[in-house]
Design a protein around this motif. Structure first.
Motif, PDB file in Angstrom:
ATOM      1  N   LYS A   3      31.018  44.593  38.027  1.00  0.00           N
ATOM      2  CA  LYS A   3      31.996  45.259  38.871  1.00  0.00           C
ATOM      3  C   LYS A   3      33.203  45.667  38.037  1.00  0.00           C
ATOM      4  O   LYS A   3      33.694  44.901  37.219  1.00  0.00           O
ATOM      5  N   ALA A   4      33.682  46.898  38.269  1.00  0.00           N
ATOM      6  CA  ALA A   4      34.819  47.401  37.507  1.00  0.00           C
ATOM      7  C   ALA A   4      36.075  46.629  37.872  1.00  0.00           C
ATOM      8  O   ALA A   4      36.335  46.340  39.044  1.00  0.00           O
ATOM      9  N   THR A   5      36.853  46.288  36.856  1.00  0.00           N
ATOM     10  CA  THR A   5      38.111  45.577  37.081  1.00  0.00           C
ATOM     11  C   THR A   5      39.205  46.190  36.216  1.00  0.00           C
ATOM     12  O   THR A   5      38.932  46.886  35.236  1.00  0.00           O
ATOM     13  N   ILE A   6      40.432  45.903  36.588  1.00  0.00           N
ATOM     14  CA  ILE A   6      41.582  46.339  35.803  1.00  0.00           C
ATOM     15  C   ILE A   6      42.518  45.148  35.670  1.00  0.00           C
ATOM     16  O   ILE A   6      42.646  44.340  36.587  1.00  0.00           O
ATOM     17  N   SER A   7      43.137  45.014  34.516  1.00  0.00           N
ATOM     18  CA  SER A   7      43.968  43.848  34.237  1.00  0.00           C
ATOM     19  C   SER A   7      45.424  44.251  34.077  1.00  0.00           C
ATOM     20  O   SER A   7      45.744  45.330  33.584  1.00  0.00           O
ATOM     21  N   TYR A   8      46.283  43.337  34.512  1.00  0.00           N
ATOM     22  CA  TYR A   8      47.727  43.550  34.402  1.00  0.00           C
ATOM     23  C   TYR A   8      48.385  42.347  33.739  1.00  0.00           C
ATOM     24  O   TYR A   8      47.896  41.221  33.820  1.00  0.00           O
ATOM     25  N   THR A   9      49.497  42.605  33.088  1.00  0.00           N
ATOM     26  CA  THR A   9      50.376  41.549  32.618  1.00  0.00           C
ATOM     27  C   THR A   9      51.792  41.940  33.015  1.00  0.00           C
ATOM     28  O   THR A   9      51.977  42.894  33.785  1.00  0.00           O
ATOM     29  N   THR A  10      52.786  41.223  32.530  1.00  0.00           N
ATOM     30  CA  THR A  10      54.170  41.579  32.810  1.00  0.00           C
ATOM     31  C   THR A  10      54.921  41.704  31.494  1.00  0.00           C
ATOM     32  O   THR A  10      54.484  41.194  30.470  1.00  0.00           O
ATOM     33  N   PHE A  19      47.521  37.476  31.852  1.00  0.00           N
ATOM     34  CA  PHE A  19      47.120  38.661  32.594  1.00  0.00           C
ATOM     35  C   PHE A  19      46.333  38.244  33.827  1.00  0.00           C
ATOM     36  O   PHE A  19      45.771  37.149  33.891  1.00  0.00           O
ATOM     37  N   VAL A  20      46.328  39.106  34.821  1.00  0.00           N
ATOM     38  CA  VAL A  20      45.531  38.892  36.024  1.00  0.00           C
ATOM     39  C   VAL A  20      44.557  40.049  36.139  1.00  0.00           C
ATOM     40  O   VAL A  20      44.879  41.186  35.784  1.00  0.00           O
ATOM     41  N   GLU A  21      43.382  39.760  36.642  1.00  0.00           N
ATOM     42  CA  GLU A  21      42.323  40.755  36.743  1.00  0.00           C
ATOM     43  C   GLU A  21      41.992  40.985  38.203  1.00  0.00           C
ATOM     44  O   GLU A  21      41.761  40.037  38.957  1.00  0.00           O
ATOM     45  N   ARG A  32      47.829  47.469  41.972  1.00  0.00           N
ATOM     46  CA  ARG A  32      49.064  46.755  41.640  1.00  0.00           C
ATOM     47  C   ARG A  32      49.443  45.772  42.755  1.00  0.00           C
ATOM     48  O   ARG A  32      49.939  44.681  42.487  1.00  0.00           O
ATOM     49  N   LYS A  33      49.201  46.160  43.994  1.00  0.00           N
ATOM     50  CA  LYS A  33      49.475  45.264  45.113  1.00  0.00           C
ATOM     51  C   LYS A  33      48.587  44.035  45.034  1.00  0.00           C
ATOM     52  O   LYS A  33      49.039  42.899  45.253  1.00  0.00           O
ATOM     53  N   LEU A  65      54.689  45.497  36.365  1.00  0.00           N
ATOM     54  CA  LEU A  65      53.349  45.233  35.854  1.00  0.00           C
ATOM     55  C   LEU A  65      52.995  46.198  34.731  1.00  0.00           C
ATOM     56  O   LEU A  65      53.388  47.363  34.742  1.00  0.00           O
ATOM     57  N   VAL A  66      52.245  45.705  33.766  1.00  0.00           N
ATOM     58  CA  VAL A  66      51.808  46.515  32.630  1.00  0.00           C
ATOM     59  C   VAL A  66      50.286  46.410  32.526  1.00  0.00           C
ATOM     60  O   VAL A  66      49.730  45.309  32.550  1.00  0.00           O
ATOM     61  N   VAL A  67      49.615  47.543  32.439  1.00  0.00           N
ATOM     62  CA  VAL A  67      48.160  47.553  32.339  1.00  0.00           C
ATOM     63  C   VAL A  67      47.742  47.103  30.938  1.00  0.00           C
ATOM     64  O   VAL A  67      48.289  47.564  29.944  1.00  0.00           O
ATOM     65  N   VAL A  68      46.777  46.203  30.880  1.00  0.00           N
ATOM     66  CA  VAL A  68      46.273  45.713  29.594  1.00  0.00           C
ATOM     67  C   VAL A  68      44.760  45.585  29.664  1.00  0.00           C
ATOM     68  O   VAL A  68      44.175  45.601  30.731  1.00  0.00           O
ATOM     69  N   GLU A  69      44.154  45.458  28.494  1.00  0.00           N
ATOM     70  CA  GLU A  69      42.745  45.142  28.415  1.00  0.00           C
ATOM     71  C   GLU A  69      42.608  43.644  28.251  1.00  0.00           C
ATOM     72  O   GLU A  69      43.362  43.032  27.481  1.00  0.00           O
ATOM     73  N   PRO A  70      41.681  43.002  28.951  1.00  0.00           N
ATOM     74  CA  PRO A  70      41.491  41.554  28.770  1.00  0.00           C
ATOM     75  C   PRO A  70      41.162  41.253  27.325  1.00  0.00           C
ATOM     76  O   PRO A  70      40.534  42.058  26.635  1.00  0.00           O
ATOM     77  N   PRO A  71      41.599  40.129  26.775  1.00  0.00           N
ATOM     78  CA  PRO A  71      41.308  39.763  25.388  1.00  0.00           C
ATOM     79  C   PRO A  71      39.823  39.812  25.074  1.00  0.00           C
ATOM     80  O   PRO A  71      39.427  40.164  23.988  1.00  0.00           O
TER      81      PRO A  71
END
Length: 204
Positions: A3-10, A19-21, A32-33, A65-71
């Motif tokens: 399943k497609a996911t997007i990750s955020y950090t601050t 980060f949260v996915e 973002r919500k 929030l800042v979009v990031v790629e999971p490690p």
């Protein structure tokens, strides 16, 4: 198919690898919500020590929030050249180092107070106020987390430097030519010093 996911950090926690996915393919108000809801859940979870109610003392909004790629994404990407992964690792180390040193400056100022806590002498009113202030624990935790993140990442960064170092030869006499450039320069100098055809070499 995963399943497609997007990750955020601050902005405050990106150097610590937080980060949260959430489900989603693109960055939008909906994802973002969901990320804010997940952060709030983790802040209220007593078993999750990553965040606390004091983690965002000034509040947190979707704009923070800042979009990031999971490690894991970098580790699983076998198509990315090794040297690029190495550069990214060194960049991460740089951020961790700066964050760690900045956190240290605040924490080291608390050392006299910490030493006073172990002394049999009564605390002064100022020390009592400082010891019970929320910033006391927050400053020490920030330093501990920053140092732990730096120390944990250091071995991986060292491996990255072992890969990158040969591609960045140390400068000599102010010159920082790559090996190929140095060879070409040497060949040019030799050609310029050799006598031209039909021209006698100087006997002086």
């Amino acid at each position: 198919m995963s399943k497609a996911t997007i990750s955020y950090t601050t902005r405050d926690l990106r150097e610590l690898g937080f980060f949260v996915e959430v489900p989603g393919r693109t960055d939008n108000d909906k994802t973002r919500k969901k990320a804010l809801e997940e952060i709030q859940r983790r802040m209220e979870d007593p078993e999750d020590t990553t965040l606390s109610e004091d983690s965002f003392a000034n509040g947190l909004s979707a704009e923070d929030l800042v979009v990031v790629e999971p490690p894991e994404a970098l580790e699983e990407d076998g198509e990315e050249p090794e040297i690029i992964q190495a550069v990214k690792a060194i960049a991460t180390l740089a951020s961790l180092r700066v964050t760690s040193e900045e956190a240290y400056k605040g924490a080291v100022e608390l050392r006299p107070l910490i030493e006073a806590l172990f002394s049999p002498q009564p605390l002064t009113p100022e020390q009592m106020q400082q010891a019970t202030d929320k910033s006391f624990a927050k400053t020490l935790i920030k330093f501990a987390e920053a140092k732990a993140a730096h120390d944990k990442f250091l071995p991986a960064a060292q491996e990255a430097w072992d890969i990158l170092a040969p591609a960045l030869p140390a400068a000599t006499n102010g010159n920082s030519l790559a090996p190929e450039s140095e060879a070409a320069s040497s060949a040019t100098d030799t050609a310029q010093d050799a006598p031209k055809k039909g021209q006698k070499a100087s006997t002086s």
